[in-house]
Scaffold this motif. Structure first.
Motif, PDB file in Angstrom:
ATOM      1  N   ILE A 177       0.826  -1.210   0.000  1.00 23.50           N
ATOM      2  CA  ILE A 177       0.000   0.000   0.000  1.00 23.50           C
ATOM      3  C   ILE A 177       0.859   1.259   0.000  1.00 23.50           C
ATOM      4  O   ILE A 177       0.493   2.259  -0.634  1.00 23.50           O
ATOM      5  N   VAL A 178       1.981   1.229   0.662  1.00 22.00           N
ATOM      6  CA  VAL A 178       2.896   2.378   0.607  1.00 22.00           C
ATOM      7  C   VAL A 178       3.359   2.600  -0.835  1.00 22.00           C
ATOM      8  O   VAL A 178       3.366   3.728  -1.335  1.00 22.00           O
ATOM      9  N   PHE A 179       3.717   1.512  -1.518  1.00 21.07           N
ATOM     10  CA  PHE A 179       4.113   1.640  -2.928  1.00 21.07           C
ATOM     11  C   PHE A 179       2.949   2.113  -3.795  1.00 21.07           C
ATOM     12  O   PHE A 179       3.129   2.903  -4.717  1.00 21.07           O
ATOM     13  N   ALA A 180       1.745   1.636  -3.495  1.00 23.66           N
ATOM     14  CA  ALA A 180       0.553   2.068  -4.247  1.00 23.66           C
ATOM     15  C   ALA A 180       0.334   3.575  -4.073  1.00 23.66           C
ATOM     16  O   ALA A 180       0.042   4.285  -5.047  1.00 23.66           O
ATOM     17  N   ALA A 181       0.479   4.059  -2.836  1.00 21.99           N
ATOM     18  CA  ALA A 181       0.313   5.489  -2.560  1.00 21.99           C
ATOM     19  C   ALA A 181       1.394   6.308  -3.260  1.00 21.99           C
ATOM     20  O   ALA A 181       1.106   7.363  -3.844  1.00 21.99           O
ATOM     21  N   LEU A 182       2.623   5.822  -3.224  1.00 19.19           N
ATOM     22  CA  LEU A 182       3.716   6.518  -3.916  1.00 19.19           C
ATOM     23  C   LEU A 182       3.483   6.553  -5.425  1.00 19.19           C
ATOM     24  O   LEU A 182       3.717   7.581  -6.072  1.00 19.19           O
ATOM     25  N   ALA A 183       3.002   5.448  -5.970  1.00 17.75           N
ATOM     26  CA  ALA A 183       2.736   5.388  -7.413  1.00 17.75           C
ATOM     27  C   ALA A 183       1.632   6.372  -7.802  1.00 17.75           C
ATOM     28  O   ALA A 183       1.735   7.078  -8.816  1.00 17.75           O
ATOM     29  N   LYS A 184       0.561   6.431  -6.992  1.00 13.28           N
ATOM     30  CA  LYS A 184      -0.520   7.379  -7.280  1.00 13.28           C
ATOM     31  C   LYS A 184       0.000   8.812  -7.195  1.00 13.28           C
ATOM     32  O   LYS A 184      -0.291   9.635  -8.066  1.00 13.28           O
ATOM     33  N   PHE A 185       0.751   9.101  -6.153  1.00 15.28           N
ATOM     34  CA  PHE A 185       1.300  10.440  -5.974  1.00 15.28           C
ATOM     35  C   PHE A 185       2.164  10.838  -7.175  1.00 15.28           C
ATOM     36  O   PHE A 185       1.998  11.930  -7.731  1.00 15.28           O
ATOM     37  N   CYS A 186       3.061   9.966  -7.592  1.00 15.02           N
ATOM     38  CA  CYS A 186       3.934  10.271  -8.736  1.00 15.02           C
ATOM     39  C   CYS A 186       3.115  10.503  -9.997  1.00 15.02           C
ATOM     40  O   CYS A 186       3.378  11.452 -10.751  1.00 15.02           O
ATOM     41  N   CYS A 187       2.120   9.674 -10.203  1.00 15.55           N
ATOM     42  CA  CYS A 187       1.286   9.793 -11.388  1.00 15.55           C
ATOM     43  C   CYS A 187       0.522  11.121 -11.411  1.00 15.55           C
ATOM     44  O   CYS A 187       0.555  11.856 -12.397  1.00 15.55           O
ATOM     45  N   ILE A 188      -0.146  11.437 -10.318  1.00 14.04           N
ATOM     46  CA  ILE A 188      -0.962  12.651 -10.281  1.00 14.04           C
ATOM     47  C   ILE A 188      -0.078  13.906 -10.334  1.00 14.04           C
ATOM     48  O   ILE A 188      -0.425  14.895 -10.981  1.00 14.04           O
ATOM     49  N   TYR A 189       1.069  13.840  -9.688  1.00 15.17           N
ATOM     50  CA  TYR A 189       1.992  14.974  -9.692  1.00 15.17           C
ATOM     51  C   TYR A 189       2.525  15.233 -11.105  1.00 15.17           C
ATOM     52  O   TYR A 189       2.520  16.369 -11.589  1.00 15.17           O
ATOM     53  N   LEU A 190       2.967  14.169 -11.752  1.00 19.58           N
ATOM     54  CA  LEU A 190       3.503  14.334 -13.111  1.00 19.58           C
ATOM     55  C   LEU A 190       2.434  14.779 -14.102  1.00 19.58           C
ATOM     56  O   LEU A 190       2.664  15.689 -14.901  1.00 19.58           O
TER      57      LEU A 190
END
Length: 178
Positions: free
Chosen positions: A112-125
């Motif tokens: 879930i930490v990786f899932a949250a990081l992936a979402k954050f990177c995606c939305i930020y980019l």
């Protein structure tokens, strides 16, 4: 036929939960509403399955736009949908482990930490680096939107995801009893 009915019912219940939470928490701010939305996205994926999670992930930002939750800039809505799908896809890795009753919940929290990081990177980019610079908004509005789609997205994804992992095993157990 029975599987389709179950899928429709579970997905409908999760969609209703999402709408209720978005509406009920919209005045409480991004951290509360965002955490609730991420909780529903991850819980839907862990309890109902990947396809239900993807449906909710895609629809959630459009309902948020309709309910007046978040920015009223339509072009951002598909970007948010994509980021929601990312958290759903990564969190789906924990689903099989939870279904099997894997004893090591720590691994699910790491997923879930990786899932949250992936979402954050995606939305930020997508939003901060790609879409906002070409929208031609006033600098103050661009700065506000950039702040909204930066680290608060990581925080809300972590809160919602961690809460979801904490209770999903209980929900799955309860469903299996019936």
């Amino acid at each position: 036929m029975k599987k389709n009915t179950l899928w429709i019912t579970q997905t409908g219940i999760m969609l209703a939960a999402l709408l209720i939470l978005q509406f009920a928490t919209k005045s409480l701010g991004q951290y509360v509403t965002g955490s609730c939305v991420n909780f529903v996205l991850v819980t839907c994926t862990l309890v109902c399955g990947l396809s239900s999670g993807i449906v909710i992930a895609l629809l959630s930002p459009f309902f948020a736009l309709f309910l007046g939750v978040g920015p009223a800039i339509f072009v951002l809505t598909p970007c948010i949908s994509v980021a929601n799908v990312v958290i759903v896809l990564v969190s789906a890795l924990a689903r099989k482990r939870i279904e099997k009753g894997e004893a090591k919940q720590l691994v699910n929290y790491i997923i879930i930490v990786f899932a949250a990081l992936a979402k954050f990177c995606c939305i930020y980019l997508l939003i901060v680096k790609l879409v906002l610079p070409i929208l031609g908004l006033p600098p103050e509005k661009t700065a506000l939107m950039s702040a909204m789609f930066s680290y608060p997205q990581l925080v809300t994804a972590l809160i919602g995801g961690i809460l979801s992992v904490a209770i999903s095993a209980i929900i799955i157990k309860a469903i299996k009893k019936h």
